[in-house]
Design an enzyme around this catalytic site. Structure first.
Site, short mmCIF file in Angstrom:
data_model
loop_
_atom_site.label_atom_id
_atom_site.label_comp_id
_atom_site.label_asym_id
_atom_site.label_seq_id
_atom_site.Cartn_x
_atom_site.Cartn_y
_atom_site.Cartn_z
N ALA A 67 38.11 33.63 36.88
CA ALA A 67 39.28 33.94 37.31
C ALA A 67 38.91 35.18 38.31
O ALA A 67 37.68 35.65 38.53
CB ALA A 67 39.83 34.66 36.31
N GLY A 111 36.85 31.28 33.83
CA GLY A 111 37.96 30.38 34.14
C GLY A 111 37.64 29.15 34.95
O GLY A 111 38.36 28.08 34.87
N GLU A 114 36.50 26.86 32.41
CA GLU A 114 37.67 26.25 31.75
C GLU A 114 38.43 25.21 32.26
O GLU A 114 38.98 24.48 31.89
CB GLU A 114 38.49 27.52 31.25
N GLU A 134 32.64 36.05 30.32
CA GLU A 134 33.44 36.88 29.90
C GLU A 134 32.98 38.13 29.07
O GLU A 134 33.32 39.28 29.35
CB GLU A 134 34.75 36.42 29.49
N1 CO8 Z 1 36.34 37.23 40.81
C1 CO8 Z 1 36.27 37.85 42.07
N2 CO8 Z 1 35.32 37.84 43.01
C2 CO8 Z 1 34.35 37.19 42.90
C3 CO8 Z 1 34.26 36.48 41.73
C4 CO8 Z 1 35.08 36.41 40.76
N3 CO8 Z 1 35.15 36.07 39.53
N4 CO8 Z 1 32.83 35.85 41.74
C5 CO8 Z 1 32.49 35.97 42.81
N5 CO8 Z 1 33.13 36.84 43.52
C6 CO8 Z 1 32.81 37.33 44.92
C7 CO8 Z 1 31.97 38.56 45.06
O1 CO8 Z 1 32.73 39.81 44.88
C8 CO8 Z 1 31.41 38.36 46.40
O2 CO8 Z 1 32.46 39.32 47.31
P1 CO8 Z 1 31.86 40.32 48.30
O3 CO8 Z 1 31.17 39.43 49.22
O4 CO8 Z 1 33.36 40.61 48.75
O5 CO8 Z 1 31.14 41.37 47.47
C9 CO8 Z 1 31.55 37.10 46.74
O6 CO8 Z 1 32.47 36.59 45.72
C10 CO8 Z 1 30.12 36.44 46.70
O7 CO8 Z 1 29.54 36.61 45.37
P2 CO8 Z 1 28.06 37.30 45.09
O8 CO8 Z 1 27.95 38.09 45.98
O9 CO8 Z 1 28.20 38.08 43.71
O10 CO8 Z 1 27.36 36.10 45.14
P3 CO8 Z 1 26.09 35.34 44.35
O11 CO8 Z 1 25.62 34.25 44.91
O12 CO8 Z 1 24.98 36.71 44.31
O13 CO8 Z 1 26.37 35.59 42.84
C11 CO8 Z 1 27.90 34.66 40.95
C12 CO8 Z 1 27.34 34.27 42.33
C13 CO8 Z 1 26.38 34.78 39.90
C14 CO8 Z 1 28.53 33.54 40.54
C15 CO8 Z 1 28.38 36.17 40.82
O14 CO8 Z 1 29.28 35.99 41.88
C16 CO8 Z 1 29.16 36.35 39.59
O15 CO8 Z 1 28.54 36.69 38.68
N6 CO8 Z 1 30.43 36.17 39.73
C17 CO8 Z 1 31.36 36.50 38.48
C18 CO8 Z 1 31.37 35.36 37.45
C19 CO8 Z 1 32.32 35.62 36.23
O16 CO8 Z 1 31.96 36.60 35.73
N7 CO8 Z 1 33.24 34.71 36.08
C20 CO8 Z 1 34.04 35.04 35.07
C21 CO8 Z 1 35.30 35.90 35.12
S1 CO8 Z 1 36.41 36.35 34.03
C22 CO8 Z 1 37.25 34.91 33.61
O17 CO8 Z 1 37.21 33.91 34.32
C23 CO8 Z 1 38.02 35.07 32.71
C24 CO8 Z 1 38.88 33.71 32.49
C25 CO8 Z 1 40.26 34.24 32.03
C26 CO8 Z 1 41.13 33.10 31.85
C27 CO8 Z 1 41.02 32.05 33.13
C28 CO8 Z 1 42.16 31.00 32.95
C29 CO8 Z 1 41.65 29.72 33.00
#
Ligand code: CO8
Length: 262
Positions: A67, A111, A114, A134
């Site tokens: 998400a 998400g 999921e 999460e």
């Molecule tokens: N949300 C918003 N932006 C994101 C997300 C995200 N989940 N994931 C990545 N991005 C963005 C980063 O902020 C970044 O943006 P910017 O260039 O503006 O800084 C861009 O995408 C590229 O990401 P990274 O620079 O971090 O890329 P890396 O290759 O270094 O890392 C990762 C990749 C490991 C995937 C890392 O981006 C990461 O950890 N992302 C978050 C993953 C996460 O925690 N996901 C779970 C989110 S919580 C959730 O999904 C709750 C579910 C709720 C229900 C959903 C219903 C189905």
């Protein structure tokens, strides 16, 4: 081909609707507007008589990285609760009746994991990166991960993953039965496998494929006896379909069936 901002749609094979999540700036993070588009595209294919199976895929780097954390960060309990935040995500699992295949490469986190688990068949690359991270954000899965993952891989493993936020690979997903097949190569190769399966499904009677999906899904909700009874009723009902007559007659006459989808 539709005109959306965060997804691409196409029909690469007869009867197959392909939805590609396309928000590369944010690794396909599933913001609310993206989900509105995804649901619209899913419903469009579900209602399209030409379409028999749907595929959801992402990019080489990410199926979906969860998400949208930046969208969620400022939400209050009242805002989330009153607006039933995330509820539209259930559209795929609750409403879409045609088979949906996930073709996963790269990150499928939170998400994104999921969403893949909501699909009827999951294919992935060996190095796909699944997880429910999460807990690291001070929260818990909200799109069914705690329920679907636990049913698939058992309580102890699901607890470990959800409580530690530890990721698991596409290879693990195959070994644990989360994925129907782990494909060597990258996104193109996994999509190729998904397309073959989707084309096969789309080549059968729509009445039968929708009924088959419905009865398999019932197994996740009903007791064994109720589930078998449910299957039996629908099996009986299909004697009323034209396509069962067409299919069985074609077999006896050694011909290829020409489905009416009725
Ligand atoms: N949300 C918003 N932006 C994101 C997300 C995200 N989940 N994931 C990545 N991005 C963005 C980063 O902020 C970044 O943006 P910017 O260039 O503006 O800084 C861009 O995408 C590229 O990401 P990274 O620079 O971090 O890329 P890396 O290759 O270094 O890392 C990762 C990749 C490991 C995937 C890392 O981006 C990461 O950890 N992302 C978050 C993953 C996460 O925690 N996901 C779970 C989110 S919580 C959730 O999904 C709750 C579910 C709720 C229900 C959903 C219903 C189905």
């Amino acid at each position: 081909t539709g005109s959306y901002e965060h997804i691409l749609t196409s029909t690469p094979k007869p009867g197959v609707g392909l939805i590609t999540i396309n928000r590369p700036k944010a690794l396909n993070a599933l913001c609310s507007p993206l989900f509105v588009e995804l649901n619209e595209a899913l419903s469009k294919y579900d209602n399209d008589k030409e379409i028999g199976a749907i595929i959801i895929t992402g990019s080489e780097k990410a199926f979906a990285a969860g998400a949208d954390i930046k969208e969620m960060a400022p939400l209050s309990f009242a805002a989330a609760y009153n607006d039933n935040f995330i509820a539209p995500w259930s559209h795929l699992a609750n409403t879409i009746r045609k088979p949906v295949i996930a073709a996963v490469a790269g990150h499928a986190l939170g998400g994104g994991c999921e969403l893949a688990l909501m699909c009827d068949i999951l294919y992935c690359t060996a190095n796909a990166n699944f997880g429910q991270p999460e807990i690291k954000l001070g929260t818990i899965p909200g799109g069914g991960g705690s329920q679907r993952l636990t049913r698939l891989i058992g309580k102890s493993k699901a607890m470990e993953l959800i409580l530690t936020g530890k990721n698991f690979s596409g290879k693990d997903a195959g070994e644990w039965g989360v994925a129907a097949q782990v494909v060597d190569g990258g996104k193109d190769e996994v999509l190729e496998v998904a397309l073959k399966t989707a084309e096969t499904i789309a080549g059968y009677s729509r009445v039968a494929t929708v009924a088959a999906k419905e009865v398999v899904n019932k197994s996740q909700e009903l007791s064994l006896k109720e589930g078998v009874d449910y299957e039996r009723r629908l099996f009986h009902a299909l004697f009323g379909s034209k396509d069962q007559t067409i299919g069985m007659t074609a077999f006896a006459e050694k011909k290829k069936p020409e489905w009416s989808n009725e």
